[in-house]
Design an enzyme around this catalytic site. Structure first.
Site, PDB file in Angstrom:
ATOM      1  N   ARG A 211       1.131   6.528  -0.162  1.00 53.84           N
ATOM      2  CA  ARG A 211       0.035   7.425  -0.568  1.00 53.84           C
ATOM      3  C   ARG A 211      -0.419   8.236   0.641  1.00 53.84           C
ATOM      4  NH1 ARG A 211      -2.716   4.854  -5.592  1.00 53.84           N
ATOM      5  NH2 ARG A 211      -0.862   3.818  -6.424  1.00 53.84           N
ATOM      6  N   GLU A 213      -3.001   9.414   1.719  1.00 48.29           N
ATOM      7  CA  GLU A 213      -4.468   9.426   1.738  1.00 48.29           C
ATOM      8  C   GLU A 213      -4.922  10.306   2.896  1.00 48.29           C
ATOM      9  OE1 GLU A 213      -6.180   7.751  -0.511  1.00 48.29           O
ATOM     10  OE2 GLU A 213      -4.840   6.157  -1.231  1.00 48.29           O
ATOM     11  N   ARG A 219     -10.093   0.432   4.092  1.00 46.38           N
ATOM     12  CA  ARG A 219      -9.403  -0.222   2.974  1.00 46.38           C
ATOM     13  C   ARG A 219      -8.283   0.606   2.351  1.00 46.38           C
ATOM     14  NH1 ARG A 219     -13.640  -0.267  -1.884  1.00 46.38           N
ATOM     15  NH2 ARG A 219     -14.463   1.801  -1.659  1.00 46.38           N
ATOM     16  N   HIS A 220      -7.858   1.652   3.037  1.00 47.96           N
ATOM     17  CA  HIS A 220      -6.715   2.437   2.564  1.00 47.96           C
ATOM     18  C   HIS A 220      -5.595   2.422   3.596  1.00 47.96           C
ATOM     19  CE1 HIS A 220      -9.779   4.226  -0.109  1.00 47.96           C
ATOM     20  NE2 HIS A 220      -8.747   4.313  -0.940  1.00 47.96           N
ATOM     21  N   GLU A 354     -12.199  -2.674  -5.319  1.00 52.07           N
ATOM     22  CA  GLU A 354     -11.208  -2.736  -6.391  1.00 52.07           C
ATOM     23  C   GLU A 354      -9.902  -3.336  -5.870  1.00 52.07           C
ATOM     24  OE1 GLU A 354     -10.101   1.146  -8.212  1.00 52.07           O
ATOM     25  OE2 GLU A 354      -8.078   0.316  -8.064  1.00 52.07           O
ATOM     26  N   SER A 357      -5.629  -2.018 -10.851  1.00 50.48           N
ATOM     27  CA  SER A 357      -5.804  -1.141 -12.020  1.00 50.48           C
ATOM     28  C   SER A 357      -4.735  -1.510 -13.025  1.00 50.48           C
ATOM     29  CB  SER A 357      -5.577   0.323 -11.683  1.00 50.48           C
ATOM     30  OG  SER A 357      -6.563   0.786 -10.855  1.00 50.48           O
ATOM     31  N   ARG A 405      -5.129  -5.608  -0.008  1.00 52.40           N
ATOM     32  CA  ARG A 405      -6.545  -5.797  -0.396  1.00 52.40           C
ATOM     33  C   ARG A 405      -6.799  -7.229  -0.868  1.00 52.40           C
ATOM     34  NH1 ARG A 405      -8.936  -0.436  -3.359  1.00 52.40           N
ATOM     35  NH2 ARG A 405      -8.401   1.024  -1.692  1.00 52.40           N
TER      36      ARG A 405
HETATM   37  P1  AMO Z   1      -3.872   2.319  -8.489  1.00 54.14           P
HETATM   38  O1  AMO Z   1      -3.589   3.665  -7.958  1.00 54.14           O
HETATM   39  O2  AMO Z   1      -5.276   1.997  -8.849  1.00 54.14           O
HETATM   40  O3  AMO Z   1      -3.007   2.057  -9.814  1.00 54.14           O
HETATM   41  O4  AMO Z   1      -3.341   1.251  -7.457  1.00 54.14           O
HETATM   42  C1  AMO Z   1      -3.369  -0.146  -7.771  1.00 54.14           C
HETATM   43  C2  AMO Z   1      -3.950  -0.944  -6.620  1.00 54.14           C
HETATM   44  O5  AMO Z   1      -3.176  -0.736  -5.444  1.00 54.14           O
HETATM   45  C3  AMO Z   1      -4.014  -0.775  -4.309  1.00 54.14           C
HETATM   46  N1  AMO Z   1      -3.923   0.498  -3.585  1.00 54.14           N
HETATM   47  C4  AMO Z   1      -4.018   0.635  -2.252  1.00 54.14           C
HETATM   48  N2  AMO Z   1      -4.201  -0.268  -1.277  1.00 54.14           N
HETATM   49  C5  AMO Z   1      -4.263   0.192  -0.013  1.00 54.14           C
HETATM   50  N3  AMO Z   1      -4.152   1.476   0.340  1.00 54.14           N
HETATM   51  C6  AMO Z   1      -3.952   2.426  -0.600  1.00 54.14           C
HETATM   52  N4  AMO Z   1      -3.822   3.701  -0.242  1.00 54.14           N
HETATM   53  C7  AMO Z   1      -3.882   2.013  -1.971  1.00 54.14           C
HETATM   54  N5  AMO Z   1      -3.709   2.667  -3.145  1.00 54.14           N
HETATM   55  C8  AMO Z   1      -3.735   1.725  -4.098  1.00 54.14           C
HETATM   56  C9  AMO Z   1      -5.433  -1.009  -4.805  1.00 54.14           C
HETATM   57  C10 AMO Z   1      -5.366  -0.540  -6.233  1.00 54.14           C
HETATM   58  O6  AMO Z   1      -6.318  -1.168  -7.050  1.00 54.14           O
HETATM   59  N6  AMO Z   1       0.141   2.534 -11.517  1.00 54.14           N
HETATM   60  C11 AMO Z   1      -1.195   1.984 -11.376  1.00 54.14           C
HETATM   61  C12 AMO Z   1      -1.231   0.495 -11.648  1.00 54.14           C
HETATM   62  C13 AMO Z   1      -0.953   0.138 -13.113  1.00 54.14           C
HETATM   63  O7  AMO Z   1      -1.624   0.703 -13.988  1.00 54.14           O
HETATM   64  O8  AMO Z   1      -0.109  -0.734 -13.357  1.00 54.14           O
HETATM   65  C14 AMO Z   1      -1.687   2.270  -9.945  1.00 54.14           C
HETATM   66  O9  AMO Z   1      -0.930   2.569  -9.057  1.00 54.14           O
HETATM   67  O10 AMO Z   1      -5.706  -2.396  -4.733  1.00 54.14           O
END
Ligand code: AMO
Length: 431
Positions: A211, A213, A219-220, A354, A357, A405
């Site tokens: 990602r 970001e 936390r990212h 969170e 998802s 996380r």
């Molecule tokens: P989402 O984008 O909410 O959902 O990502 C799911 C979980 O992944 C973790 N996460 C991250 N952790 C650290 N750094 C990041 N940049 C980051 N991005 C996401 C979080 C988040 O809750 N396809 C859907 C999932 C699904 O519906 O099955 C998805 O990617 O803990």
């Protein structure tokens, strides 16, 4: 190495060869101690200068801290030694000498900032508390795999180089693939869905997600580990049950198998008990508004801001789900409820943030294609995915759990970078 004994296994009466790092040298004059550390712990090696071979004493006590040594000797009981035993050496070999100046102190007596630690992760992860995080992480992944297996899942591996993104265009990392534009995958979302329509039916994947970001936050990450689950003939309630089972099993495994690591971290560790409360989105925004923590009241359709999640987490106090999200703020692949304002999407929260998802997925071809259009995505670009929905795609549901996380919240770490060996963020591309 043949005939090596781990320091933790050295018993009085044995003659052993231990191998490890020089943790400390304590020279008291006539007597001196060298502390050797390996992955199982530490052991004291005693040098009585007047009674021992001069070369042996010189080699043993002249070595720099953190050098790799191999020591052969007799193990004796010694109540004054930190582990109640010590080695009286007959042979000391310096296998790899360390420089006298180290970029950080692996004994942990002198603190180093996070950036120095990450630049020198090998030395950093010689510290008991850092090593503990990664031993626990390994145990969590083991337990998670075992729980998925008990749930009847097959482990899959899907491509990380892809032609299209799914979780929002601005967070995509573009790359060049033999002259064509491609991306690092943001989520195995579409691939895991494609596999519930195969003979496998129920699958999981543990793998990297990428990602782009924009901002560094505690936390990212720009490369994270996603723990993904997807099952045919599941609805969102069943998917939430599986999520709760996996997270609880991870905590239980750590409580059962990582006592030493939890001691090294010196934290209060509690396995979440009972069912995770399931709050609707509407209840969630009402409760957040009632805390009075936000400057502006949340209204239906708003995403939950970080401070809102924090206020609600403090109010609820345990892991919990937020269900019944407005359809308009959930992605195209999430199925609506009969009341189309509401989606089957859910989030699973730790009081701090969170973690997950998920939701039931749209498996009806026409509705799926409409969803792409509503989200401004070109269904043609996703033809490889949508066309499989024309050949018998069962109803299905699943979720994605952020691996780092999970570890971060489980161990009370302040920064997500503590839960990953070599983090990728805006500033960090190596090591
Ligand atoms: P989402 O984008 O909410 O959902 O990502 C799911 C979980 O992944 C973790 N996460 C991250 N952790 C650290 N750094 C990041 N940049 C980051 N991005 C996401 C979080 C988040 O809750 N396809 C859907 C999932 C699904 O519906 O099955 C998805 O990617 O803990």
């Amino acid at each position: 190495m043949q005939n090596r004994t781990y320091t933790a296994d050295a018993e009085p009466g044995d003659t052993v060869t231990v191998a490890g790092w020089v943790h400390e040298i304590r020279d008291l004059g006539g007597i001196a101690f060298l502390i050797v550390r390996d992955t199982t712990g530490k052991i004291q090696v005693k040098f009585e200068k007047d009674d021992m071979d001069e070369d042996l004493v010189e080699t043993g006590l002249g070595v720099n801290r953190e050098s790799v040594v191999e020591i052969t000797g007799d193990v004796k009981e010694e109540p004054r030694a930190p582990t109640d035993v010590e080695i009286v050496p007959t042979d000391v070999d310096v296998i790899a000498e360390a420089e006298p100046e180290l970029p950080l102190d692996p004994s942990g007596k002198v603190d180093a900032d996070l950036s120095t630690r990450l630049d020198n992760r090998t030395l950093d992860a010689r510290k008991d508390d850092v090593e503990a995080v990664f031993k626990i992480r390994a145990e969590v992944l083991r337990a998670v795999r075992e729980t998925f297996r008990d749930l009847g899942c097959s482990e899959i591996n899907t491509p990380k180089i892809v032609a299209t993104g799914t979780e929002g265009g601005t967070e995509l990392f573009p790359i060049t693939y033999f002259g064509e534009e491609a991306f690092m995958n943001q989520s195995p979302q579409l691939f895991k869905q494609l596999m519930v329509g195969s003979g496998l039916e129920r699958v999981f994947e543990i793998g990297p997600i990428f990602r782009a970001e924009e901002h560094n936050t505690p936390r990212h990450l720009n490369e994270a580990t996603s723990i993904d689950f997807e099952s045919a003939f599941y609805d969102h309630h069943e998917a939430m049950d599986a999520c709760e089972a996996v997270v609880t099993a991870a905590y239980e495994a750590v409580a059962e198998n990582c006592g030493d690591e939890l001691d090294a971290l010196d934290i209060d560790f509690e396995v979440p008990e009972g069912d995770f409360p399931r709050l609707t989105y509407e209840e969630a925004i009402e409760r957040i508004n009632a805390t009075g923590e936000l400057d502006e009241m949340l209204v239906w359709g708003d995403d939950l801001p970080t401070e809102g999640e924090k206020a609600l987490g403090e109010d609820v106090g345990t892991h919990y789900f937020i269900t019944d999200w407005p359809s308009e703020i959930k992605p195209f692949y999430i199925m609506d409820q009969d009341d189309e304002e509401l989606s089957t999407g859910f989030d699973m929260m730790h009081p701090r943030m969170e973690l997950v998802s998920g939701g039931q997925r749209e498996h009806r071809y026409d509705r799926l294609v409409e969803g792409f259009e509503q989200q401004g995505l070109d269904p043609e670009a996703f033809d490889y995915y949508t066309k499989m929905f024309k050949y018998g795609m069962p109803p299905h549901a699943g979720w994605g759990l952020g691996g780092e996380r999970l570890i971060m919240t489980m161990l009370g770490l302040d920064n997500i970078r503590e839960a990953v060996l070599f983090p990728r963020d805006r500033q960090r591309l190596s090591p």
